[in-house]
Scaffold this motif. Sequence first.
Motif, PDB file in Angstrom:
ATOM      1  N   TRP A 116       0.911  -1.236  -0.032  1.00 47.02           N
ATOM      2  CA  TRP A 116       0.016   0.134   0.044  1.00 47.02           C
ATOM      3  C   TRP A 116       0.835   1.145   0.097  1.00 47.02           C
ATOM      4  CZ3 TRP A 116      -5.574   0.423   0.755  1.00 47.02           C
ATOM      5  CH2 TRP A 116      -6.066  -1.142   0.978  1.00 47.02           C
ATOM      6  N   TYR A 117       0.407   2.277  -0.809  1.00 44.57           N
ATOM      7  CA  TYR A 117       1.210   3.430  -1.049  1.00 44.57           C
ATOM      8  C   TYR A 117       0.675   4.585  -0.285  1.00 44.57           C
ATOM      9  CZ  TYR A 117       3.590   7.313  -3.325  1.00 44.57           C
ATOM     10  OH  TYR A 117       4.228   8.463  -3.713  1.00 44.57           O
ATOM     11  N   HIS A 118       0.961   5.385   0.586  1.00 42.18           N
ATOM     12  CA  HIS A 118       0.575   6.222   1.519  1.00 42.18           C
ATOM     13  C   HIS A 118       0.337   7.770   0.552  1.00 42.18           C
ATOM     14  CE1 HIS A 118      -0.546   8.652   5.520  1.00 42.18           C
ATOM     15  NE2 HIS A 118      -1.424   8.360   4.788  1.00 42.18           N
ATOM     16  N   GLU A 119      -0.260   7.692  -0.483  1.00 40.45           N
ATOM     17  CA  GLU A 119      -0.229   8.701  -1.758  1.00 40.45           C
ATOM     18  C   GLU A 119      -0.680   9.945  -0.897  1.00 40.45           C
ATOM     19  OE1 GLU A 119       0.359   8.363  -5.881  1.00 40.45           O
ATOM     20  OE2 GLU A 119      -2.236   8.600  -5.683  1.00 40.45           O
ATOM     21  N   GLN A 120      -1.562  10.081  -0.304  1.00 36.88           N
ATOM     22  CA  GLN A 120      -2.266  11.507   0.370  1.00 36.88           C
ATOM     23  C   GLN A 120      -1.709  11.438   1.801  1.00 36.88           C
ATOM     24  OE1 GLN A 120      -4.151  13.149  -1.849  1.00 36.88           O
ATOM     25  NE2 GLN A 120      -3.970  11.524  -3.218  1.00 36.88           N
ATOM     26  N   GLY A 121      -0.416  11.239   1.750  1.00 39.08           N
ATOM     27  CA  GLY A 121       0.364  11.298   3.171  1.00 39.08           C
ATOM     28  C   GLY A 121       1.728  11.436   3.018  1.00 39.08           C
ATOM     29  N   ASP A 122       2.556  10.469   3.922  1.00 46.07           N
ATOM     30  CA  ASP A 122       4.005  10.707   3.711  1.00 46.07           C
ATOM     31  C   ASP A 122       4.658  10.093   2.525  1.00 46.07           C
ATOM     32  OD1 ASP A 122       3.833   8.351   4.564  1.00 46.07           O
ATOM     33  OD2 ASP A 122       5.341   8.283   6.171  1.00 46.07           O
ATOM     34  N   ARG A 123       3.832   9.391   1.951  1.00 42.48           N
ATOM     35  CA  ARG A 123       4.483   8.701   0.536  1.00 42.48           C
ATOM     36  C   ARG A 123       5.455   7.463   0.850  1.00 42.48           C
ATOM     37  NH1 ARG A 123       6.903  14.075  -1.135  1.00 42.48           N
ATOM     38  NH2 ARG A 123       8.767  12.840  -1.799  1.00 42.48           N
ATOM     39  N   SER A 124       5.179   6.790   2.131  1.00 40.75           N
ATOM     40  CA  SER A 124       5.633   5.663   2.523  1.00 40.75           C
ATOM     41  C   SER A 124       4.881   4.499   1.603  1.00 40.75           C
ATOM     42  CB  SER A 124       5.492   5.231   4.038  1.00 40.75           C
ATOM     43  OG  SER A 124       6.254   6.152   4.702  1.00 40.75           O
ATOM     44  N   TRP A 125       5.678   3.417   1.149  1.00 43.14           N
ATOM     45  CA  TRP A 125       5.177   2.360   0.732  1.00 43.14           C
ATOM     46  C   TRP A 125       5.407   1.306   2.109  1.00 43.14           C
ATOM     47  CZ3 TRP A 125       3.016   0.681  -3.657  1.00 43.14           C
ATOM     48  CH2 TRP A 125       3.082   1.284  -4.669  1.00 43.14           C
ATOM     49  N   LEU A 126       3.986   0.695   2.155  1.00 37.90           N
ATOM     50  CA  LEU A 126       4.027  -0.138   3.521  1.00 37.90           C
ATOM     51  C   LEU A 126       3.719  -1.633   2.891  1.00 37.90           C
ATOM     52  CD1 LEU A 126       1.582   1.980   5.407  1.00 37.90           C
ATOM     53  CD2 LEU A 126       4.136   2.153   5.739  1.00 37.90           C
ATOM     54  N   VAL A 127       4.107  -2.286   3.841  1.00 36.95           N
ATOM     55  CA  VAL A 127       3.759  -3.715   3.458  1.00 36.95           C
ATOM     56  C   VAL A 127       2.780  -4.345   4.641  1.00 36.95           C
ATOM     57  CG1 VAL A 127       4.482  -6.232   3.587  1.00 36.95           C
ATOM     58  CG2 VAL A 127       5.853  -4.487   2.441  1.00 36.95           C
ATOM     59  N   VAL A 128       1.543  -4.521   4.424  1.00 32.50           N
ATOM     60  CA  VAL A 128       0.213  -4.580   5.137  1.00 32.50           C
ATOM     61  C   VAL A 128       0.084  -6.007   4.947  1.00 32.50           C
ATOM     62  CG1 VAL A 128      -2.193  -4.096   5.341  1.00 32.50           C
ATOM     63  CG2 VAL A 128      -0.632  -2.148   4.748  1.00 32.50           C
ATOM     64  N   THR A 129       0.039  -6.898   6.321  1.00 35.93           N
ATOM     65  CA  THR A 129      -0.565  -8.218   6.177  1.00 35.93           C
ATOM     66  C   THR A 129      -1.960  -8.173   6.464  1.00 35.93           C
ATOM     67  OG1 THR A 129       1.533  -9.012   7.023  1.00 35.93           O
ATOM     68  CG2 THR A 129      -0.177 -10.541   7.219  1.00 35.93           C
ATOM     69  N   ARG A 130      -2.930  -8.482   5.472  1.00 32.43           N
ATOM     70  CA  ARG A 130      -4.323  -8.373   5.786  1.00 32.43           C
ATOM     71  C   ARG A 130      -4.924  -9.852   5.528  1.00 32.43           C
ATOM     72  NH1 ARG A 130      -8.447  -6.626   1.672  1.00 32.43           N
ATOM     73  NH2 ARG A 130      -6.894  -7.243   0.307  1.00 32.43           N
ATOM     74  N   ASN A 131      -6.166 -10.283   6.154  1.00 28.18           N
ATOM     75  CA  ASN A 131      -6.773 -11.241   5.763  1.00 28.18           C
ATOM     76  C   ASN A 131      -7.683 -10.844   4.803  1.00 28.18           C
ATOM     77  OD1 ASN A 131      -8.963 -13.430   5.781  1.00 28.18           O
ATOM     78  ND2 ASN A 131      -8.077 -14.081   7.650  1.00 28.18           N
TER      79      ASN A 131
END
Lengths: 95, 967
Positions: A57-72
């Motif tokens: 996930w990419y925090h485009e409307q935020g700090d532009r961090s790319w995140l790895v999210v573990t989601r069910n």
Amino acid sequence: MIINHPLLGPRDAAEFVYLGDASLIERPDGFGENAEDAMYDYVYLRDNPAGQHRELWYHEQGDRSWLVVTRNTLTHEITAIELARDVARSKGRSR
Amino acid sequence: MNQPNRIDGGQIDRATTLKFQFNERWLTAHPGDTLASALLANGVRLVGRSFKYHRPRGIFSAGSEEPNALVQLHKGAALEPNTRATTVEVFDGLYATSQNHRGSLEYDFLAVNDLLSPFLSAGFYYKTFMWPRAFWEKIYEPVIRSAAGLGRLSGKPDPDAYDHGYLHCDVLIIGAGPAGLTAALAAGRAGLRVILADEDFRMGGRLNAETQVVGDMEGAAWAQAAVGELTSMNNVRLMTRTTVYGAYDHGTYGALERMTDHLSDSGDKPRQVLWRVYSKRAILCAGATERSIAFGNNDRPGVMLAGAVRAYVNRFGVAPGRRVAVLTNNNDGLRTVDDLRAKGIEVSAVIDARKGDYLVNTTGRKGLKSVHLNNGRRIEADCLAVSGGWSPNVHLSSHHRGRPIWRDDIAAFVPGGELPPGMIVAGAANGTLTLASILKEAHETAQRIATDLGKSGPTGEPPKASDEDFATAPIWHINKGKQRAWVDLQNDVTTKDVTQSHREGFRSVEHLKRYTTLGMATDQGKTSNMLGLAVMAEASGKTIPETGTTIFRPPYSPVPIGAFAGRARGKDFRPTRRTPSHDWASENGASFVETGAWLRAEWYARPGERGWRDSVDREVKATRTGVGICDVTTLGKIDIQGRDTAEFLNKIYANAFLKLPVGKVRYGLMLREDGTVYDDGTTARLSETHFVMTTTTANAVLVFRNLEFARQCLWPDLDVHLISTTDAWAQFSVAGPKSRALMQKAVDDLDLSNEAFPFMACAACTVFGGTPARLFRISFSGELAYEIAVPARYGDAMIRAMMAAGEEFNLTPYGTEALGVMRIEKGHVAGNELNGQTDARMIGLGKMISRNKDFIGAALLDRPEQTRDDGLQLVGLRPIDANVNLTAGAHFLNPGDPADMAHDQGWMTSVAYSPELGCSIGLGFLKRGSERHGETLRSFSPIRAQDVMVEVCSPHHIDPEGERQRG
């Protein structure tokens, strides 16, 4: 959905852009052995699990961090959120 | 007094009289009335026609579950169909009409459908309108469509405003009946941040409609006292007229607040607000909905749920009838008898289905006149109060697919399976149907949540009440008579339709629903689903839990599309981005075109020009022979800095970037990882560690996103930093043989001779006496050209200063159309060519790609499709007959070949009229195109009805050697 950003705390998913499977971090060397086959797998083949899924996930409307999210994928329960840069480094990626 | 059915009592303000219209008749009401209670007070029983059979229908319920009393509100553009009269508050001047009839409500021509009912049963459409096939679209569909539906839309844009809002709380309490109020009191006293939302305009739920006692007070009075205490708490937000319609992920709920629907004058406030509520916990206190019992002709105006009869009598001070019969399968329904008698209303019969009494038929075409018992007795009644027991409102508890579970003791489904995380259900919604237990359960639930969330303030005691006798028996329908017995009033589904569905094999509840349309109307079967299930269970010899239940999805009750859109409609659908020269361009005759969110000048019309072509041709000629200026701010600009920037760009671009000298610009080609061309642009090196990249307008955001991905996820240890500066710099292209002379005038202290500042040079400089600027010698038009960037705040001043300085050169502003013409003349590719399927070889850039480095797209460059001998290649095209205008999208065929895809040779991607060449020109992809210059082909467009001969040529229609841009 709410994504608990490791640096910024809980943020609405609407601030993020979804990319997909976190395996996209593991880009094969374009000049490595069997580069074409490895790249074919990398570009076109993904797991599509019903359950735990590590995804980018990419925090485009935020700090532009790319995140790895573990989601069910069945319940949308999120169990882990990491900075993608940390994940990349832990996989031996550097420069 | 012209409200013949108004009786004493109730929570209405009799001191004020409101006037409203129903079917053009002026009637009166009081504040506190719904449209339904006001119509009943005025003796109006017939309020609508049913969906399929056009049967006369009246008011069935007193809440949002209403299946029957659907009306249209307002006139003109504000007209709103399918509104439930039971939830509409009357205000002065309210205008309502009945719907779904041809002719008047009393004499509906389509009532003939009722006589045809033997032919109109479940699945009728599927079986009847099969043959002949030619009738499907021409005859059947128009006829069915004109007869289908309930209300009519105005067809005009919605004149009202809607808004979106966001709320945060510790606990969201859904429903403000006895459970919700009790939970809110406990949670509020404990110090939690509470939101209490209820769809009604008056909090209290069933307490307002019943005669029960809470503490030492009448229930309705206790509810008002509770609201008073809650209002005094700063940590509690009370929201009336607010329907929580959906449970979404991670404690997020959707809620619709009706802000001004109940006012004569909205005072420019938004009509409705769609709230997104973020909660740590939610307590679902949505109560329960009463259901009916099916028997012959049970749909007549006057047949009403027993709880609704009590609501009209107790809350609204209205007698729904003067001689009321009561039919019940439970003790709760029997309370109706006492409540009616207490108000002096005659109860003409009490039929307790548990004692073997039942009804076989009713009479009264436009309103109930009598009911027929199984023992042959006929009893006069103008109202029948029916109670088939209560179904907990489990809807939101199953929005995450949790399946409700069956409880035999109350003959109903209760929340079960996995609830949405954070949700707890309390009160009647949880199957707790007696008052003292409801209050205790709600209080304890709130206490538990307070403890969970670390709040230990005193919560007080739960209010005292007594548990009434609620004994109920599962009696669903009485199929003794020959008359049709309605299950779903809104979609006209009868018990026969359900048993027929079973007979024809549609036995799963999901099939039953879709085959008969049971529960598929706007009320989503709130009063009918259980009945349908019970009839199906009986037909199949199974129990109700074995038969199962359909799943509930949002929304709980209808939400207008306008509320979802909020402010984002029309020109506010998204922000408009204006270029820095927008105002100047408007003053100078520009017309604008949307490119993404941007508005760009497309051409500048001058007096005497007969159309856009005149303007565009003039702009192109002026630029090619003199000098022109164009705002190119919209191109994406990304500032890239860091020690490893050159190495980073070398991985991003397919061509080499490592050795780009400081002070130089290079064209860069970006591929996707699958080898397809993604984007192109120029990148300038301002210092060893500082680069400025441009992207296409369309891909500015996406390229930036991809660069961040590459930087963070692929090569995390490169020292590279990115910032988007698209909006920070105003940038102008200055093109044409006289551009050097003009730019030399504009810039301070920079030698622009070809030796000092050659093609592809760049420099930081100042313009017009000290304004900071960046100058790039790049050309999209193919002419000697520059791009000059100044901080965006100087953009407007810059265009004005440039125009003044350029007066002596006849500087001509040009728009995107002229830009497009010149790039087609020059053979530069743009979006039409880079359509996501284009390989670098196709656009003649195969040799530019570096073969001795890894970059994005390097590994998949040479797959068979990309390297085939007859691959597509970019060519130029010209009509054989110079008077023909070419057509983009046309396909190429060898002369003499049939026009089919097997003989397809390629297609035209871009066309323009070239003022320089005096004819239409094109670019296109052609098989083995670069070997075929000089060939004559057919250019065939069946869509545009064009079939002309064209000559293949170089894509560089002008100056193929590039002498002008280097000069």
